[in-house]
Write a protein that holds these residues in place. Structure first.
Motif, mmCIF file in Angstrom:
data_model
loop_
_atom_site.group_PDB
_atom_site.id
_atom_site.type_symbol
_atom_site.label_atom_id
_atom_site.label_comp_id
_atom_site.label_asym_id
_atom_site.label_seq_id
_atom_site.Cartn_x
_atom_site.Cartn_y
_atom_site.Cartn_z
ATOM 1 N N LEU A 342 34.257 60.376 0.779
ATOM 2 C CA LEU A 342 34.721 59.646 -0.396
ATOM 3 C C LEU A 342 33.952 58.351 -0.612
ATOM 4 C CD1 LEU A 342 38.607 59.957 -0.186
ATOM 5 C CD2 LEU A 342 37.180 60.732 -2.067
ATOM 6 N N GLY A 343 33.528 57.729 0.481
ATOM 7 C CA GLY A 343 32.924 56.413 0.368
ATOM 8 C C GLY A 343 33.991 55.360 0.116
ATOM 9 N N VAL A 344 33.618 54.309 -0.567
ATOM 10 C CA VAL A 344 34.546 53.215 -0.876
ATOM 11 C C VAL A 344 35.369 53.593 -2.102
ATOM 12 C CG1 VAL A 344 34.737 50.797 -1.540
ATOM 13 C CG2 VAL A 344 32.977 51.511 0.093
ATOM 14 N N THR A 345 36.688 53.483 -1.987
ATOM 15 C CA THR A 345 37.571 53.827 -3.106
ATOM 16 C C THR A 345 38.600 52.715 -3.306
ATOM 17 O OG1 THR A 345 39.084 55.040 -1.648
ATOM 18 C CG2 THR A 345 37.321 56.302 -2.711
ATOM 19 N N PHE A 346 39.068 52.578 -4.545
ATOM 20 C CA PHE A 346 40.047 51.553 -4.883
ATOM 21 C C PHE A 346 41.458 52.114 -5.016
ATOM 22 C CE2 PHE A 346 36.026 49.725 -6.135
ATOM 23 C CZ PHE A 346 36.152 48.397 -5.750
ATOM 24 N N GLY A 347 41.619 53.430 -5.097
ATOM 25 C CA GLY A 347 42.948 54.025 -5.127
ATOM 26 C C GLY A 347 43.662 53.767 -3.814
ATOM 27 N N SER A 348 44.848 53.184 -3.876
ATOM 28 C CA SER A 348 45.522 52.732 -2.654
ATOM 29 C C SER A 348 45.943 53.877 -1.750
ATOM 30 C CB SER A 348 46.741 51.874 -3.016
ATOM 31 O OG SER A 348 47.626 52.599 -3.845
ATOM 32 N N LEU A 464 34.503 55.980 -12.317
ATOM 33 C CA LEU A 464 33.205 55.481 -12.773
ATOM 34 C C LEU A 464 32.178 55.501 -11.649
ATOM 35 C CD1 LEU A 464 34.223 52.456 -15.032
ATOM 36 C CD2 LEU A 464 33.520 54.751 -15.731
ATOM 37 N N ILE A 465 32.573 55.075 -10.460
ATOM 38 C CA ILE A 465 31.640 55.055 -9.331
ATOM 39 C C ILE A 465 31.265 56.474 -8.924
ATOM 40 C CG2 ILE A 465 31.423 54.424 -6.898
ATOM 41 C CD1 ILE A 465 33.094 51.932 -7.527
ATOM 42 N N ALA A 466 32.202 57.412 -9.048
ATOM 43 C CA ALA A 466 31.901 58.807 -8.718
ATOM 44 C C ALA A 466 30.820 59.373 -9.639
ATOM 45 C CB ALA A 466 33.168 59.654 -8.806
ATOM 46 N N SER A 470 27.642 52.660 -7.930
ATOM 47 C CA SER A 470 28.125 51.284 -8.110
ATOM 48 C C SER A 470 27.046 50.333 -8.610
ATOM 49 C CB SER A 470 28.680 50.741 -6.786
ATOM 50 O OG SER A 470 27.655 50.689 -5.802
ATOM 51 N N ARG A 471 25.784 50.763 -8.610
ATOM 52 C CA ARG A 471 24.708 49.843 -8.975
ATOM 53 C C ARG A 471 24.770 49.424 -10.444
ATOM 54 N NH1 ARG A 471 20.814 49.689 -4.911
ATOM 55 N NH2 ARG A 471 20.942 51.431 -3.427
ATOM 56 N N PHE A 472 25.256 50.315 -11.320
ATOM 57 C CA PHE A 472 25.233 49.994 -12.743
ATOM 58 C C PHE A 472 26.152 48.825 -13.087
ATOM 59 C CE2 PHE A 472 29.227 52.132 -12.919
ATOM 60 C CZ PHE A 472 29.823 51.798 -14.130
ATOM 61 N N THR A 571 26.645 52.304 -3.560
ATOM 62 C CA THR A 571 26.808 53.743 -3.375
ATOM 63 C C THR A 571 26.274 54.509 -4.576
ATOM 64 O OG1 THR A 571 28.431 55.470 -2.847
ATOM 65 C CG2 THR A 571 29.123 53.782 -4.401
ATOM 66 N N GLU A 572 25.889 55.750 -4.311
ATOM 67 C CA GLU A 572 25.430 56.663 -5.349
ATOM 68 C C GLU A 572 26.458 57.784 -5.511
ATOM 69 O OE1 GLU A 572 22.865 56.057 -7.173
ATOM 70 O OE2 GLU A 572 22.116 54.348 -6.014
ATOM 71 N N PRO A 573 26.399 58.543 -6.596
ATOM 72 C CA PRO A 573 27.311 59.678 -6.749
ATOM 73 C C PRO A 573 27.198 60.643 -5.572
ATOM 74 C CG PRO A 573 26.202 59.219 -8.822
ATOM 75 C CD PRO A 573 25.555 58.338 -7.794
ATOM 76 N N ARG A 574 28.323 61.153 -5.106
ATOM 77 C CA ARG A 574 28.371 62.025 -3.930
ATOM 78 C C ARG A 574 28.714 63.446 -4.353
ATOM 79 N NH1 ARG A 574 29.636 58.795 1.078
ATOM 80 N NH2 ARG A 574 29.203 56.631 0.506
ATOM 81 N N ASN A 575 27.993 64.403 -3.778
ATOM 82 C CA ASN A 575 28.098 65.792 -4.233
ATOM 83 C C ASN A 575 29.497 66.364 -4.067
ATOM 84 O OD1 ASN A 575 25.410 65.885 -5.012
ATOM 85 N ND2 ASN A 575 24.705 66.603 -3.008
ATOM 86 N N TRP A 576 30.110 66.152 -2.889
ATOM 87 C CA TRP A 576 31.429 66.733 -2.669
ATOM 88 C C TRP A 576 32.467 66.135 -3.627
ATOM 89 C CZ3 TRP A 576 32.924 71.059 -0.815
ATOM 90 C CH2 TRP A 576 32.233 71.683 0.213
ATOM 91 N N VAL A 577 32.338 64.860 -3.882
ATOM 92 C CA VAL A 577 33.259 64.220 -4.813
ATOM 93 C C VAL A 577 33.112 64.822 -6.204
ATOM 94 C CG1 VAL A 577 33.819 62.043 -5.967
ATOM 95 C CG2 VAL A 577 33.389 62.072 -3.503
#
Length: 679
Positions: A342-348, A464-466, A470-472, A571-577
């Motif tokens: 998942l990487g970094v996520t904001f959903g609690s 959005l990050i998915a 996050s660079r944009f 982070t960049e978009p992740r395939n599994w996500v």
């Protein structure tokens, strides 16, 4: 699909069918009393919830204090009518409008805004350490106007003013370092009120679609509306003393009388309302996703589930269990995807990659709602550009043309606000669209699903990050997006927009609706101010460290930790996500097509949206029981039994909230408070 017209998501071209009779006016006395009671709730809530740790006076989308007061106001009004025959001091509709005012502001005073607001604004400075390097990495990125400039003001917020416990409240308010807070409060109040204005415009523009074109059922409004009808027809006494309603009322009264007494006197045995069912399932295999399963018994939520349309209530518990089953199925198939994917996520509560299905499902469901409303959108555009006129402008909160251009101006204002603090124009548009898309879908889930307690699984920024990485956003833009999300668009348990749609339904058909809308807007402005003052007063009197603020602190710290990680390692978009987002979109597309095209289709798409919501861990069993009772009643008893049995479940709701309010009042004068409802 069902005989209940409120369950339909199918469009009716044009508006105006099924509209209520026009002509009723809400008098000024009702508006003033409702606004005053709402402000009192704002004033008391931080002290009760944070310091006394009592039963939340707000809480969810059917808050305790407003409904408890509504019950007593209905009874008192009926009694006064019996004494002063021929005089109607307040009508049932006016009492409902007063209740709507209280519901709107009760969320502002707690989780909807004030609960985390000041923690959010002090976290990056107060919790900065040498180890976490926030002072080096984060603090240079923070917009200076957002945060109090004085470290002493922050320390006083967490530790309290010396000797403040012996001061009266007025003296504490005077001792608050307002010079340090004035700038941040001014900056943020502008953003908050602009968002609220935009929400009012959106509800005013779009409410005709669910109210008339779809004739949507509002399960959370059924009990207040039935009580209002009984009062206006002078049969409230007969309604409340109906044998089925009294039978339902006695269940929560007996339950919470015994458990409340047990809470204060442990020698009295209690009746369990929580069953840890997870221990009956294996930790490996197909059913491994059920190892944390819990069964909560909340009579009020069972009542709401019974009043919800059967396809909706069935889908809510069905998809919750299906989601847990999917976890075990993936394990059996050997598809073990680590949470780190998942990487970094904001959903609690977002913990597993498969939970990102909800992002794809939200997007497809939003497009489905937009498609259903295509005729309504055309009507809005024609009215906005003067090609059509509103049929009855007095019954609208804001007529279409000013609402449309107000929405446009408000959107431009929000984009400019975000751009001023560091977001690019394109990023600001994407972020705000994501915020409102997720909020609008949540409004449909809450208002049609009868869900009093709802949480997002994935946050708008997670989507959005998915898709874009996050660079944009840029480091400064990431701070702006994440902090504004935390203020209003992350925890939707007491969000404003569902309350606005409920209020719009309550005021539907009132001839002086525009004045009511203006009064609600002014009450919101006052409610924000009162809530801020009340929260600061409680914090500076007792110290935030001594308050019930652990959840607010933990989640606020997590937001800045996530920002730090993304700044340090974009982070960049992740395939599994992306794969799971695509799966969620495909499943939702199949669900909405089947639901819309086949009238026999028994599964409602709303259920899929709540599959991984933490709310369903609490509510799934209530929806199962409510659905089962509803289905069995209609199958074997027909409408005659349903009308009587409905009163039993209404009794469950009234009784549960009556006991919750009564114990909350007792808790104000006791060392602790017995909690009837979840926080």
């Amino acid at each position: 699909m069902t005989s209940d017209p409120g369950t339909s998501l199918r469009p009716t071209p044009g508006a105006g069918t099924g509209e209520p009779e026009r002509g009723e006016r809400v008098r000024l006395r009702a508006v003033l009393i409702g606004a005053l009671l709402a402000l009192v709730i704002c004033l008391v809530t931080p002290f009760n919830n944070a310091y006394l740790k009592g039963t939340p006076l707000g809480g969810g989308h059917f808050p305790l204090a407003p409904f408890y007061l509504l019950i007593w106001m209905m009874i008192l009004t009926a009694g006064l009518r019996a004494v002063f025959r021929g005089r109607r001091l307040l009508t049932g509709r006016e009492l409902l409008v007063m209740w709507a005012f209280m519901v709107l502001l009760s969320g502002v005073a707690w989780t909807g805004l004030a609960r985390t607001f000041f923690i959010n604004l002090t976290t990056p400075y107060h919790f900065a350490t040498v180890e976490n390097r926030w002072e080096e990495v984060l603090q240079p990125l923070l917009p200076k106007g957002w945060y109090p400039a004085s470290r002493e003001a922050m320390d006083g917020f967490y530790n309290g003013i010396s000797g403040a416990r012996q001061m009266d409240w007025i003296e504490v308010v005077q001792r608050i370092p307002w010079s340090a807070w004035a700038g941040p409060l001014l900056e943020w109040t502008g953003f908050i009120l602009l968002c609220y204005f935009l929400m009012i415009c959106v509800v005013s523009l779009l409410s005709r679609q669910p109210l008339y074109n779809e004739r949507m059922n509002f399960p959370l409004l059924r009990v207040p509306i039935l009580m209002q009808e009984a009062l206006d027809e002078d049969r409230l006494g007969a309604f409340l003393t109906h044998r089925y309603l009294l039978a339902g009322l006695l269940v929560p009264v007996a339950l919470h009388l015994i458990n409340g007494l047990s809470f204060y006197n442990p020698s009295i045995p209690s009746i369990p309302t929580l069953v840890l069912a997870g221990k009956f399932f294996p930790k490996a295999g197909l059913f491994s996703g059920f190892t944390k399963l819990k069964i909560y018994i909340y009579p009020a939520f069972i009542g709401f589930a019974f009043l919800t349309a059967k396809p909706v209530s069935f889908s809510l518990w069905f998809f919750f269990l299906a989601g847990a089953l999917l976890t075990g199925l993936l394990s059996v198939l050997g598809i073990n995807i680590p949470g780190a994917v998942l990487g970094v996520t904001f959903g609690s509560t977002l913990a597993r990659p498969e939970e990102m299905q909800t992002v794809g499902a939200y997007l497809v469901f939003f497009l489905f709602l937009a498609w259903l409303a295509r005729f309504h959108f055309l009507d809005i555009f024609l009215k906005a550009f003067g090609r059509r006129k509103d049929a009855d402008p007095q019954t609208e909160w804001i007529t279409t043309q000013p609402a449309f251009w107000g929405f446009a101006a408000g959107s431009v204002g929000l984009i400019a606000w975000c751009h001023h603090y560091g977001l690019s124009i394109g990023a600001a548009v994407l972020v705000l669209v994501a915020f409102f898309v997720f909020t609008l879908v949540a409004v449909r889930i809450i208002c049609q699903g009868g869900i009093t307690y709802f949480t997002l699984t994935a946050a708008p920024l997670d989507a959005l990050i998915a898709f874009f990485g996050s660079r944009f956003l840029t480091p400064v833009g990431l701070v702006v997006a994440a902090v504004t999300q935390k203020v209003l668009f992350l925890d939707l348990r007491e969000a404003l927009m569902p309350a606005l749609l409920h209020a719009r339904k309550v005021t539907d058909g009132v001839r002086n609706n525009r004045r009511i809308a203006v009064a609600m807007a002014l009450a919101l402005v006052a409610g924000v101010g009162v809530s801020f003052v009340a929260m600061l007063a409680v914090a500076y009197k007792f110290g935030a460290r001594e308050l019930e603020m652990e959840w607010a602190t933990r989640t606020s710290v997590a937001v800045y930790e996530n920002i730090f990680e993304l700044v340090e390692s974009p982070t960049e978009p992740r395939n599994w996500v992306l794969i799971f987002i695509a799966c969620g979109a495909a499943v939702m597309l199949a669900l909405v097509v089947c639901y819309h095209r086949f009238y026999w289709w028994p599964i409602h798409p709303i259920g899929y949206l709540t599959t991984y919501s933490s709310a369903m861990w609490t509510l799934w069993f209530s929806f199962f029981l409510g659905w089962a009772c509803n289905a069995l009643c209609m199958r074997y008893g027909g409408t005659a039994l349903f009308k009587n049995l409905r009163l039993f479940f209404i009794g469950l709701i009234i009784g549960d909230f009556f006991m919750a309010g009564s114990w909350a009042i007792y808790g104000l004068f006791s060392y602790a408070s017995y909690a009837v409802l979840p926080d």
